[in-house]
Design a protein around this motif. Structure first.
Motif, PDB file in Angstrom:
ATOM      1  N   LEU A 183      59.854  37.169 -23.597  1.00  0.00           N
ATOM      2  CA  LEU A 183      60.378  38.140 -24.565  1.00  0.00           C
ATOM      3  C   LEU A 183      59.852  37.837 -25.974  1.00  0.00           C
ATOM      4  O   LEU A 183      59.487  36.709 -26.292  1.00  0.00           O
ATOM      5  CB  LEU A 183      61.906  38.088 -24.578  1.00  0.00           C
ATOM      6  N   THR A 184      59.847  38.853 -26.815  1.00  0.00           N
ATOM      7  CA  THR A 184      59.360  38.699 -28.187  1.00  0.00           C
ATOM      8  C   THR A 184      60.468  38.191 -29.096  1.00  0.00           C
ATOM      9  O   THR A 184      61.507  38.830 -29.241  1.00  0.00           O
ATOM     10  CB  THR A 184      58.832  40.031 -28.742  1.00  0.00           C
ATOM     11  N   SER A 185      60.230  37.063 -29.711  1.00  0.00           N
ATOM     12  CA  SER A 185      61.153  36.504 -30.692  1.00  0.00           C
ATOM     13  C   SER A 185      60.581  36.702 -32.088  1.00  0.00           C
ATOM     14  O   SER A 185      59.462  37.196 -32.259  1.00  0.00           O
ATOM     15  CB  SER A 185      61.392  35.016 -30.416  1.00  0.00           C
TER      16      SER A 185
ATOM     17  N   GLN B 102      53.129  39.708 -41.833  1.00  0.00           N
ATOM     18  CA  GLN B 102      53.602  39.372 -40.492  1.00  0.00           C
ATOM     19  C   GLN B 102      52.400  39.109 -39.593  1.00  0.00           C
ATOM     20  O   GLN B 102      51.351  39.738 -39.736  1.00  0.00           O
ATOM     21  CB  GLN B 102      54.434  40.513 -39.894  1.00  0.00           C
ATOM     22  N   VAL B 103      52.567  38.168 -38.671  1.00  0.00           N
ATOM     23  CA  VAL B 103      51.525  37.858 -37.699  1.00  0.00           C
ATOM     24  C   VAL B 103      52.166  37.850 -36.318  1.00  0.00           C
ATOM     25  O   VAL B 103      53.231  37.263 -36.124  1.00  0.00           O
ATOM     26  CB  VAL B 103      50.884  36.479 -37.973  1.00  0.00           C
ATOM     27  N   HIS B 104      51.519  38.514 -35.374  1.00  0.00           N
ATOM     28  CA  HIS B 104      52.004  38.517 -33.990  1.00  0.00           C
ATOM     29  C   HIS B 104      51.200  37.494 -33.201  1.00  0.00           C
ATOM     30  O   HIS B 104      49.977  37.597 -33.088  1.00  0.00           O
ATOM     31  CB  HIS B 104      51.852  39.906 -33.372  1.00  0.00           C
TER      32      HIS B 104
ATOM     33  N   HIS C 238      54.907  32.462 -24.786  1.00  0.00           N
ATOM     34  CA  HIS C 238      55.380  32.430 -26.170  1.00  0.00           C
ATOM     35  C   HIS C 238      54.895  33.705 -26.840  1.00  0.00           C
ATOM     36  O   HIS C 238      53.697  33.936 -26.966  1.00  0.00           O
ATOM     37  CB  HIS C 238      54.823  31.209 -26.898  1.00  0.00           C
ATOM     38  N   ASP C 239      55.817  34.545 -27.258  1.00  0.00           N
ATOM     39  CA  ASP C 239      55.498  35.833 -27.879  1.00  0.00           C
ATOM     40  C   ASP C 239      56.387  35.944 -29.110  1.00  0.00           C
ATOM     41  O   ASP C 239      57.608  36.064 -28.988  1.00  0.00           O
ATOM     42  CB  ASP C 239      55.779  36.964 -26.891  1.00  0.00           C
ATOM     43  N   GLU C 240      55.777  35.903 -30.305  1.00  0.00           N
ATOM     44  CA  GLU C 240      56.610  35.822 -31.506  1.00  0.00           C
ATOM     45  C   GLU C 240      55.967  36.534 -32.690  1.00  0.00           C
ATOM     46  O   GLU C 240      54.749  36.491 -32.878  1.00  0.00           O
ATOM     47  CB  GLU C 240      56.865  34.356 -31.864  1.00  0.00           C
ATOM     48  N   ILE C 241      56.822  37.188 -33.465  1.00  0.00           N
ATOM     49  CA  ILE C 241      56.423  37.760 -34.748  1.00  0.00           C
ATOM     50  C   ILE C 241      56.754  36.740 -35.826  1.00  0.00           C
ATOM     51  O   ILE C 241      57.913  36.339 -35.987  1.00  0.00           O
ATOM     52  CB  ILE C 241      57.159  39.078 -35.035  1.00  0.00           C
ATOM     53  N   LEU C 242      55.746  36.302 -36.566  1.00  0.00           N
ATOM     54  CA  LEU C 242      55.935  35.340 -37.638  1.00  0.00           C
ATOM     55  C   LEU C 242      56.001  36.086 -38.972  1.00  0.00           C
ATOM     56  O   LEU C 242      55.054  36.784 -39.347  1.00  0.00           O
ATOM     57  CB  LEU C 242      54.782  34.337 -37.674  1.00  0.00           C
ATOM     58  N   HIS C 243      57.116  35.946 -39.666  1.00  0.00           N
ATOM     59  CA  HIS C 243      57.264  36.497 -41.009  1.00  0.00           C
ATOM     60  C   HIS C 243      56.848  35.393 -41.977  1.00  0.00           C
ATOM     61  O   HIS C 243      57.499  34.343 -42.054  1.00  0.00           O
ATOM     62  CB  HIS C 243      58.704  36.933 -41.256  1.00  0.00           C
TER      63      HIS C 243
END
Length: 276
Positions: free
Chosen positions: A129-131, A202-204, A214-219
């Motif tokens: 899942l995307t965190s 933001q970086v995906h 590992h699926d994450e949006i980095l702010h």
């Protein structure tokens, strides 16, 4: 790290070279996880089999597993599934903290405007899942960067280098509020103005890990600090802080977590090489 040369002299060149070494997500062998008709994550075949044996509401086809459930039961069924995966050893790190679960849009990107339900943080990789997370570059006005070393007791990436502060965003917290909290907890920093903390983008990031996807949006944030400010860890998650020049930081990108390295490299590429 294969292909990374820390002895190159230009920190922008080093940052660009480092970005070419980042792992690439491969979906081969994985099954799509869908919640009713909305795609949400990725599953390894072994995990999929455990889920379908646990609960017939998880339906497996050739390429996906679909949880078919009434909206008001989804959270309970996914939470029960996560607990079972923990019991059988497929989830090893349990956080007692919940993230929001976002569906994927038609382009395979997470729809952050929509939350389907909340779920234990430790289950996100196993379900693919995307965190979301907030990462803060600590930038001194003399051009140096504050880099943290993660504690040896961290469940993920112990002893690796990290940004000044970083952390996952719980379901009931905004990215900015998360950044403020993490700076206080991890670096003991709270005496600064909002104008000193700037969102830079933001970086995906998505990659295959031993415990799932590992699926994450980095702010990503930059915090501007005076050179005499000394971060002090408050929560036991940081072993030490290093004050590095841009070139020194670029030379140590391979010692960082993948996410921190990505955020730091992107920061370096926004700078001019003459300040190294």
């Amino acid at each position: 790290m294969q292909g990374f040369d820390p002895f190159m002299s230009n920190f922008c060149d080093l940052a660009n070279q480092y970005l070419t070494t980042l792992p690439i997500f491969k979906s081969q062998g994985l099954l799509r996880l869908a919640i009713n008709e909305r795609e949400a994550g990725w599953l390894e075949p072994d995990t999929a089999r455990v889920l379908t044996q646990l609960n017939p509401a998880f339906e497996m086809s050739e390429s996906r597993v679909t949880l078919r459930a009434k909206p008001d039961t989804i959270e309970a069924q996914m939470s029960a599934a996560a607990l079972h995966l923990r019991e059988v050893g497929l989830i090893k790190v349990w956080r007692n903290e919940c993230y929001a679960v976002h569906p994927q849009n038609a382009h395979g990107e997470p729809d952050l405007t929509c939350s389907l339900f909340k779920l234990e943080r430790g289950a996100f990789r196993r379900f693919g899942l995307t965190s979301q997370a907030a990462h803060i570059n600590g930038i001194c006005t003399d051009g140096t960067l504050w880099i943290a070393r993660r504690s040896s007791t961290k469940g993920i990436d112990p002893n690796r280098l990290d940004n000044l502060a970083a952390g996952g965003i719980p379901y009931n917290e905004s990215p900015f509020d998360c950044a403020i909290r993490e700076l206080a907890e991890e670096a003991g920093l709270s005496d600064f103005t909002k104008s000193q903390l700037q969102l830079t983008g933001q970086v995906h990031t998505r990659r295959n890990e031993i415990d799932g996807t590992h699926d994450e949006i980095l702010h990503c944030y930059d915090l501007t600090l005076s050179p005499n400010v000394q971060p002090v860890n408050q929560d036991g998650e940081v072993a030490e802080f290093l004050k590095l020049s841009p070139l020194e930081a670029a030379q140590r990108l391979s010692e960082m977590t993948w996410d921190a390295g990505l955020v730091t490299a992107n920061y370096l590429l926004r700078q001019k090489p003459h300040i190294s």
